[in-house]
Design an enzyme around this catalytic site. Structure first.
Site, PDB file in Angstrom:
ATOM      1  N   LYS A 291       1.045  -1.217   0.172  1.00 18.89           N
ATOM      2  CA  LYS A 291      -0.221  -0.008   0.127  1.00 18.89           C
ATOM      3  C   LYS A 291       0.930   1.182   0.078  1.00 18.89           C
ATOM      4  CE  LYS A 291      -3.839  -2.198   2.635  1.00 18.89           C
ATOM      5  NZ  LYS A 291      -4.269  -2.517   3.742  1.00 18.89           N
TER       6      LYS A 291
ATOM      7  N   GLN B 148      -5.440  -1.205  10.106  1.00 24.65           N
ATOM      8  CA  GLN B 148      -5.161  -2.601   9.293  1.00 24.65           C
ATOM      9  C   GLN B 148      -5.722  -3.629  10.462  1.00 24.65           C
ATOM     10  OE1 GLN B 148      -3.936  -3.190   6.292  1.00 24.65           O
ATOM     11  NE2 GLN B 148      -3.998  -5.291   6.751  1.00 24.65           N
TER      12      GLN B 148
ATOM     13  N   ASP C  83     -11.556   2.112   4.016  1.00 21.32           N
ATOM     14  CA  ASP C  83     -11.874   0.798   4.081  1.00 21.32           C
ATOM     15  C   ASP C  83     -13.308   0.558   3.904  1.00 21.32           C
ATOM     16  OD1 ASP C  83      -9.879  -1.152   4.225  1.00 21.32           O
ATOM     17  OD2 ASP C  83      -9.527  -0.749   6.175  1.00 21.32           O
TER      18      ASP C  83
HETATM   19  N1  GUN Z   1      -6.874  -6.853   6.721  1.00 17.62           N
HETATM   20  C1  GUN Z   1      -7.097  -7.818   5.614  1.00 17.62           C
HETATM   21  N2  GUN Z   1      -7.668  -6.850   4.713  1.00 17.62           N
HETATM   22  C2  GUN Z   1      -7.932  -5.706   5.249  1.00 17.62           C
HETATM   23  C3  GUN Z   1      -8.429  -4.703   4.536  1.00 17.62           C
HETATM   24  O1  GUN Z   1      -9.072  -4.870   3.449  1.00 17.62           O
HETATM   25  N3  GUN Z   1      -8.413  -3.607   5.243  1.00 17.62           N
HETATM   26  C4  GUN Z   1      -7.883  -3.553   6.564  1.00 17.62           C
HETATM   27  N4  GUN Z   1      -7.799  -2.551   7.324  1.00 17.62           N
HETATM   28  N5  GUN Z   1      -7.342  -4.642   7.072  1.00 17.62           N
HETATM   29  C5  GUN Z   1      -7.278  -5.827   6.308  1.00 17.62           C
END
Ligand code: GUN
Length: 263
Positions: free
Chosen positions: A45, A89, A112
């Site tokens: 990311k 996350q 998200d």
């Molecule tokens: N952990 C696994 N996938 C995701 C996601 O799309 N967003 C977040 N915040 N954590 C994750």
């Protein structure tokens, strides 16, 4: 178009859109885990942000962080006018309630789409739907089987496929092997997100025209593996790595762009 090419094409378009904004988007990732998958995602990311012209930073907090400490960081980010959007996350350490954290995030900054009031969708299912649309795959009246019922993937995926007028079935750890076999055999679209290496293998029967979207990722001494075996006799199986992970990262910046445009 294979996923890598599609992602490269969309990134160029997003980059252009970002350049048109009045100011450089400012994005923050909060990570409170030492999860292998999360580390890889976060690294990816941050790399995407640089490529797309987004200012991004990571707030990494120790595993001993309390829920109160995390909620304080969230509430600071909620009101910080410099920050356009952020994510926390997942997973979070034991003792921190994920739902409490999700609803504490300002819905207008929730990249998200986890908050119940957010107008955005979680990145993994949104990224998958965007790709299926791009590939002009008909969804209406198709038999879609979602294996796994997590809050991040399975549940929102089922809701979004239903919105596309699929006939949706959600299967899970308590589904019998016999039912699993029968649903899979009749499925046009299978989305699997359970984190069990090669769960879908040659012991199942598939429609030749079936599409398998492989969300799972697990690691052993031979590398990374999906929830489905590669080279199954189907029309399309997304690769692992180089598949859904890339779609998720793309959807994240699409969501951030939407937030910045709506300001
Ligand atoms: N952990 C696994 N996938 C995701 C996601 O799309 N967003 C977040 N915040 N954590 C994750």
């Amino acid at each position: 178009m294979i996923i890598k090419e599609y992602v490269a094409k969309r990134k160029k378009e997003i980059q252009k859109e970002i350049k048109k904004l009045k100011r450089v988007p400012n994005f923050v990732i909060v990570q409170v885990n030492e999860d292998v998958g999360s580390n890889a995602y976060v690294k990816g990311k941050l790399k995407d942000a640089e490529e797309l012209g987004v200012k991004a930073r990571l707030i990494k907090m120790p595993l001993t962080t309390s829920q109160t400490d995390l909620l304080k960081v969230v509430s600071d980010l909620n009101v910080n006018p410099e920050v356009d959007g952020f994510i926390v996350q997942m997973p979070l350490p034991k003792g921190i309630n994920e739902e409490d954290v999700k609803i504490a995030i300002n819905p207008n900054k929730d990249v998200d789409g986890f908050h119940p009031l957010s107008k955005l969708n979680p990145c993994t299912p949104q990224g998958i739907i965007n790709y299926l649309h791009h590939e002009k795959i008909t969804l209406q009246s198709k038999n879609a089987v979602v294996i796994g019922r997590s809050n991040i993937v399975g549940k929102p995926m089922a809701r979004m496929l239903l919105k596309e007028n699929c006939n949706v079935t959600v299967l899970h750890s308590k589904t019998s092997k016999e039912d699993m076999f029968n649903y899979v055999k009749n499925a046009d679209i299978i989305v699997i997100a359970i984190g069990k290496q090669h769960f879908l293998d040659n012991t199942f029967e598939y429609k030749k025209s079936a599409i398998i979207i492989d969300v799972g990722i697990s690691r052993d001494e031979n590398g990374l593996h999906g929830d489905a075996l590669e080279n199954l006799p189907v029309a399309l199986k997304t690769p692992v790595p180089g598949g859904v992970g890339l779609l998720t990262r793309l959807a994240l910046y699409e969501n951030l762009l939407t937030i910045c445009k709506n300001k």
